[in-house]
Design an enzyme around this catalytic site. Structure first.
Site, PDB file in Angstrom:
ATOM      1  CG  MET A   1      -1.807  -1.076   1.164  1.00 29.27           C
ATOM      2  SD  MET A   1      -3.200  -0.960   2.294  1.00 29.27           S
ATOM      3  CE  MET A   1      -2.661  -0.752   3.756  1.00 29.27           C
TER       4      MET A   1
ATOM      5  CG  PHE B   1       8.010   2.103  -0.649  1.00 18.92           C
ATOM      6  CD1 PHE B   1       6.313   1.258  -0.720  1.00 18.92           C
ATOM      7  CD2 PHE B   1       8.191   1.293  -2.283  1.00 18.92           C
ATOM      8  CE1 PHE B   1       6.493   0.171  -1.639  1.00 18.92           C
ATOM      9  CE2 PHE B   1       7.239   1.318  -2.849  1.00 18.92           C
ATOM     10  CZ  PHE B   1       6.631   0.337  -2.458  1.00 18.92           C
ATOM     11  CG  HIS B   2       8.835   1.049   5.965  1.00 22.63           C
ATOM     12  ND1 HIS B   2       8.811  -0.817   6.341  1.00 22.63           N
ATOM     13  CD2 HIS B   2       6.919   0.884   6.450  1.00 22.63           C
ATOM     14  CE1 HIS B   2       7.693  -1.588   6.086  1.00 22.63           C
ATOM     15  NE2 HIS B   2       7.009  -0.390   6.381  1.00 22.63           N
TER      16      HIS B   2
ATOM     17  CG  HIS C   1       7.029  -1.878   2.459  1.00 17.71           C
ATOM     18  ND1 HIS C   1       7.257  -0.620   2.919  1.00 17.71           N
ATOM     19  CD2 HIS C   1       5.524  -2.309   2.297  1.00 17.71           C
ATOM     20  CE1 HIS C   1       5.763  -0.435   3.176  1.00 17.71           C
ATOM     21  NE2 HIS C   1       4.964  -1.467   2.529  1.00 17.71           N
TER      22      HIS C   1
ATOM     23  CE  LYS D   1       4.089  -4.315  10.235  1.00 17.72           C
ATOM     24  NZ  LYS D   1       2.798  -4.112  11.226  1.00 17.72           N
TER      25      LYS D   1
HETATM   26  O1  PAF Z   1       0.158  -5.539   3.664  1.00 16.17           O
HETATM   27  C1  PAF Z   1      -0.412  -4.691   2.719  1.00 16.17           C
HETATM   28  O2  PAF Z   1      -0.158  -3.557   2.853  1.00 16.17           O
HETATM   29  C2  PAF Z   1      -1.932  -4.842   2.255  1.00 16.17           C
HETATM   30  O3  PAF Z   1      -2.820  -5.586   3.302  1.00 16.17           O
HETATM   31  C3  PAF Z   1      -1.805  -5.734   1.194  1.00 16.17           C
HETATM   32  C4  PAF Z   1      -1.507  -7.223   0.677  1.00 16.17           C
HETATM   33  C5  PAF Z   1      -0.777  -5.080   0.007  1.00 16.17           C
HETATM   34  C6  PAF Z   1      -3.283  -5.241   0.348  1.00 16.17           C
HETATM   35  O4  PAF Z   1      -3.667  -4.275  -0.298  1.00 16.17           O
END
Ligand code: PAF
Length: 287
Positions: free
Chosen positions: A30, A33-34, A37, A149
């Site tokens: 979503m 980013f850190h 990610h 996490k």
């Molecule tokens: O973990 C996330 O960032 C969200 O739940 C995902 C897997 C991208 C689904 O929207």
């Protein structure tokens, strides 16, 4: 790095990559980013020729009173960071393209979603599985990478893939932490300095439980009591849940036997944080 906004264009690009024999990895995100990610992206790179990152703040996984509107976003920064770690393609769809007017389908995992975060966020996992299923259909990855996490999310997505025979391998990546132990999360950006300090109680309480288990304490009630006391001794905290559960079914257990998941959700000020650890041997063998 190529950036694609349209679902149809992404489907075509993936089809072409597959036809040319490339192995595709997807990191669904979503955004904002850190290091956590970026670690998912690095792991994805080890498993595939082409790494696709999706950036989509999925409205269907937020409850009506949750933080959809204030969820942190930084598309420009995200694209820069993703490109730097070697991501090949970013998929950044619009809400109306993912959920057009007549959209009416939900993918729902029945049991593993009825515990932990599923209790306090009732529609959350249906939103997650629906959007992840859509992303799998659009991007057609050979593997998809998720962080541990969000342990329950990893379990629920793995269940969906197995139950629906989706042809994608799910890879779980250990939680990345700040040097002081706080699990990395986009929501950490909501914490003021005093709350940030207080939030360390999540990791400290996991460590406490680990130490108790190492000393031979296996009773869930005693471990949970110790964890709750430690969390509540930090300011601004309110416990959503502290549970010891089976790491596959997510059902509560009375004792640590074999692999057991200790999962926490704690509000620090207005920010809801989650963290977890396994109190025994490794997990992913059993999922
Ligand atoms: O973990 C996330 O960032 C969200 O739940 C995902 C897997 C991208 C689904 O929207």
């Amino acid at each position: 790095m190529e950036v694609i906004g349209l679902v149809e264009k992404m489907q075509q690009a993936s089809e072409n990559l597959r036809l040319s024999g490339k192995a595709l990895a997807l990191v669904p995100t979503m955004g904002f980013f850190h290091e956590g990610h970026l670690e998912l992206m690095r792991v994805a790179k080890k498993h595939a020729d082409i790494v696709v990152v999706s950036i989509f703040v999925n409205p269907t996984q937020f409850g009506p009173k949750e933080d959809l509107n204030t969820y942190p976003r930084d598309l420009e920064g995200d694209l820069f960071k993703a490109e730097n770690v070697g991501v090949d393609l970013a998929f950044v769809p619009a809400v109306h393209d993912m959920y057009p007017d007549r959209f009416q389908t939900t993918v729902s995992v029945q049991k593993a979603t009825k515990h932990l975060c599923g209790l306090s966020r009732p529609a959350h996992f249906d939103g997650v599985t629906t959007v992840v299923a859509k992303l799998f259909n659009i991007i057609k990855p050979h593997i998809a990478v998720f962080g541990q996490k969000d342990f329950q999310q990893l379990v629920v997505v793995t269940r969906m893939v197995q139950d629906l025979n989706m042809d994608v391998r799910i890879v779980g990546v250990p939680t990345v932490r700040e040097p002081d132990g706080l699990a990395m999360s986009s929501r950490n950006s909501f914490l003021n300095p005093l709350e940030r300090e207080s939030a360390l109680c999540l990791k400290k309480s996991l460590d406490l439980a680990r130490n108790l288990v190492a000393r031979g304490e296996f009773q869930a009630s005693i471990l949970i009591k110790g964890v709750k006391e430690m969390i509540l001794s930090s300011p601004f905290t309110e416990i959503d849940y502290v549970n010891l559960c089976d790491p596959v079914s997510m059902e509560n257990v009375q004792k640590v036997e074999g692999e057991t998941l200790l999962a926490l959700a704690v509000r620090v000020g207005k920010t809801r944080l989650i963290d977890n650890c396994l109190l025994s041997a490794k997990l992913l063998r059993r999922i």
